[in-house]
Write an enzyme that holds these catalytic residues in place. Sequence first.
Site, mmCIF file in Angstrom:
data_model
loop_
_atom_site.group_PDB
_atom_site.id
_atom_site.type_symbol
_atom_site.label_atom_id
_atom_site.label_comp_id
_atom_site.label_asym_id
_atom_site.label_seq_id
_atom_site.Cartn_x
_atom_site.Cartn_y
_atom_site.Cartn_z
ATOM 1 N N ASP A 1 0.821 -1.212 0.000
ATOM 2 C CA ASP A 1 0.000 0.000 0.000
ATOM 3 C C ASP A 1 0.855 1.262 0.000
ATOM 4 O O ASP A 1 0.555 2.233 -0.706
ATOM 5 C CB ASP A 1 -0.893 0.032 1.255
ATOM 6 C CG ASP A 1 -2.255 -0.596 1.002
ATOM 7 O OD1 ASP A 1 -2.368 -1.413 0.067
ATOM 8 O OD2 ASP A 1 -3.201 -0.274 1.737
ATOM 9 N N LYS B 1 -6.699 -0.610 -4.725
ATOM 10 C CA LYS B 1 -6.673 0.358 -3.648
ATOM 11 C C LYS B 1 -5.297 0.501 -3.010
ATOM 12 O O LYS B 1 -4.558 -0.467 -2.882
ATOM 13 C CB LYS B 1 -7.671 -0.051 -2.552
ATOM 14 C CG LYS B 1 -9.107 0.207 -2.935
ATOM 15 C CD LYS B 1 -10.100 -0.568 -2.089
ATOM 16 C CE LYS B 1 -10.196 -0.067 -0.687
ATOM 17 N NZ LYS B 1 -11.437 -0.568 -0.021
ATOM 18 N N PHE C 1 7.229 -17.499 -1.169
ATOM 19 C CA PHE C 1 7.491 -16.455 -0.171
ATOM 20 C C PHE C 1 6.829 -16.775 1.166
ATOM 21 O O PHE C 1 7.314 -16.373 2.215
ATOM 22 C CB PHE C 1 6.975 -15.098 -0.654
ATOM 23 C CG PHE C 1 7.846 -14.450 -1.704
ATOM 24 C CD1 PHE C 1 9.101 -13.972 -1.368
ATOM 25 C CD2 PHE C 1 7.397 -14.306 -3.005
ATOM 26 C CE1 PHE C 1 9.901 -13.365 -2.319
ATOM 27 C CE2 PHE C 1 8.194 -13.703 -3.963
ATOM 28 C CZ PHE C 1 9.445 -13.230 -3.629
ATOM 29 N N GLU D 1 -8.441 -13.547 6.554
ATOM 30 C CA GLU D 1 -9.064 -12.926 5.368
ATOM 31 C C GLU D 1 -9.673 -14.005 4.459
ATOM 32 O O GLU D 1 -10.639 -13.730 3.732
ATOM 33 C CB GLU D 1 -8.038 -12.082 4.586
ATOM 34 C CG GLU D 1 -7.554 -10.827 5.311
ATOM 35 C CD GLU D 1 -8.558 -9.646 5.298
ATOM 36 O OE1 GLU D 1 -9.695 -9.818 4.818
ATOM 37 O OE2 GLU D 1 -8.189 -8.563 5.794
ATOM 38 N N HIS E 1 -14.648 -6.041 8.529
ATOM 39 C CA HIS E 1 -13.976 -4.733 8.479
ATOM 40 C C HIS E 1 -14.906 -3.608 8.934
ATOM 41 O O HIS E 1 -14.750 -2.465 8.530
ATOM 42 C CB HIS E 1 -13.440 -4.462 7.071
ATOM 43 C CG HIS E 1 -12.348 -5.419 6.665
ATOM 44 N ND1 HIS E 1 -12.597 -6.750 6.387
ATOM 45 C CD2 HIS E 1 -11.002 -5.255 6.539
ATOM 46 C CE1 HIS E 1 -11.453 -7.348 6.073
ATOM 47 N NE2 HIS E 1 -10.471 -6.475 6.160
#
Lengths: 295, 295
Positions: B33, B66, B93, B108, B179
């Site tokens: 982000d 976003k 990863f 999530e 959220h």
Amino acid sequence: MDNVLSVARKLDSFGISRRREPVIAFGGGVLLDTVGLAANLYRRGTPHVRVPTTVIGYVDAGIGVKTGVNFDNRKNSLGSYYSPTAVLLDRRFLATLNQRHISNGLAEIIKIGVVKDRRLFQILESHGELIADERFQGITETGESVAVDVLGTAIGRMLDELQPNLWEHNLERVVDYGHTFSPRIEMHALPTLLHGEAVAIDIALSCVLAWRRRFITIDELERVVAVMARLRLPTWHPACEPQLLRKALADVTTHRDGYQRIPLPLGIGGVVFVNDVTNKELAEAATILKGLAFP
Amino acid sequence: MDNVLSVARKLDSFGISRRREPVIAFGGGVLLDTVGLAANLYRRGTPHVRVPTTVIGYVDAGIGVKTGVNFDNRKNSLGSYYSPTAVLLDRRFLATLNQRHISNGLAEIIKIGVVKDRRLFQILESHGELIADERFQGITETGESVAVDVLGTAIGRMLDELQPNLWEHNLERVVDYGHTFSPRIEMHALPTLLHGEAVAIDIALSCVLAWRRRFITIDELERVVAVMARLRLPTWHPACEPQLLRKALADVTTHRDGYQRIPLPLGIGGVVFVNDVTNKELAEAATILKGLAFP
């Protein structure tokens, strides 16, 4: 950028509704850009309305979808593409400006005339001083019709250029005329030159380059310099020395993705893009310009 | 925001080409982000590539357009919509993560399962611990097929939701499940709760609200709480007290433009939006949740 964050903080403490309450920005180009970027960033986008109160705001910064702020001494190095909900134009605000700020805005109109609209340039030659004296308020009948014509034409020509290239995928932008060398000149001279004054110097310098390449005649070059002189716009500045111009040329090549893409006038009202201006050519043009400049 | 500006400064000093040299961001959601917003702002947009190295980055923050950063103690209060050129996904990863960060990302995925995909939820019930133990690396054959299925399904379901609503003109977003209350809980508990942990608490609290409204059965409520407990995700936190939850409800009403638009599960795999949750109802749900929570 500090101002952008201050505005964002104010929006937050004011507690605006995210989608329905537009931020209304009244001011000049710098203010419209600052508030526009804050509105863009706050909650990933808050509607905003621009109300320009300066000539540059009216014909240039208020048009289009760009926001930009200086950062680390680089002009407009941070910014975004973010459309206002509306731009409200009211010429009466321009009555609040002093003569220097009127001329400052006329530089952006001259820009459009020189590379895009010969008729607009001719109106400025004939009536530029009247417009400036009347601050676009139409005190006389001629002043009124000329003010409406000049502002409407300048905006229309800007939109012709911006609309098909909103996100600047095409980096050959006619509206970049006057904005090749001026960012460095303006930042170097801060705060002595206004934006339009730096643009005027760039317009004149680019005309000298164009004349040496036989894109315009000596008569056309002198007409451009003369109209700016009559509007009390500078056409030269001590910052125009070889080292700074060399940096400006390097900047613009980076900025325009590896090519200079410098718009130069082709006659009055036409344009051609060049990619091969040399530092020597530029230094010589600056020397010639210094000799041409009115005191 | 300070980090965004630091990244912008680095981009400038590195001297990247404006259009052809993408910034490549390796990291978790916060990093993706931060770099995404810096790339958006630098010269009004520089291409960037996201390479998520965490589960949240992989299934959530790396997906969509976003960017968001905290500002003045408000979660994601500044940001933008800005698409990466590419998102490169490499499960290897995830082998670098500790168990807590694996579980953090699984929250999530549970979110998507509960309100959007019953089959995905069932896989997590049956194989969640195996996935967590193997960190999505497919050490066993079952582990491999389940890891590929779970990651692919979670991303596919996210894209189903995001693609038709890229700029969030529709504020009833299924992916906002978990959220609603979590931003306040997460910011209050900083740095003790990870993002997914706060989301897990919100998922559980929303399930209690849904159960009291008979949108889900007690059995379904217990299944959700149980799967989170097995994955060592918290389902309650001392921050869940009436005053904070009241603020969270007010925040979300502002954030979602005057309506609560709270997504609650409808059975496992379905969703319903409600606008009339009261502070009393919420406080009672929190008390019930505290009793349900595994120690």
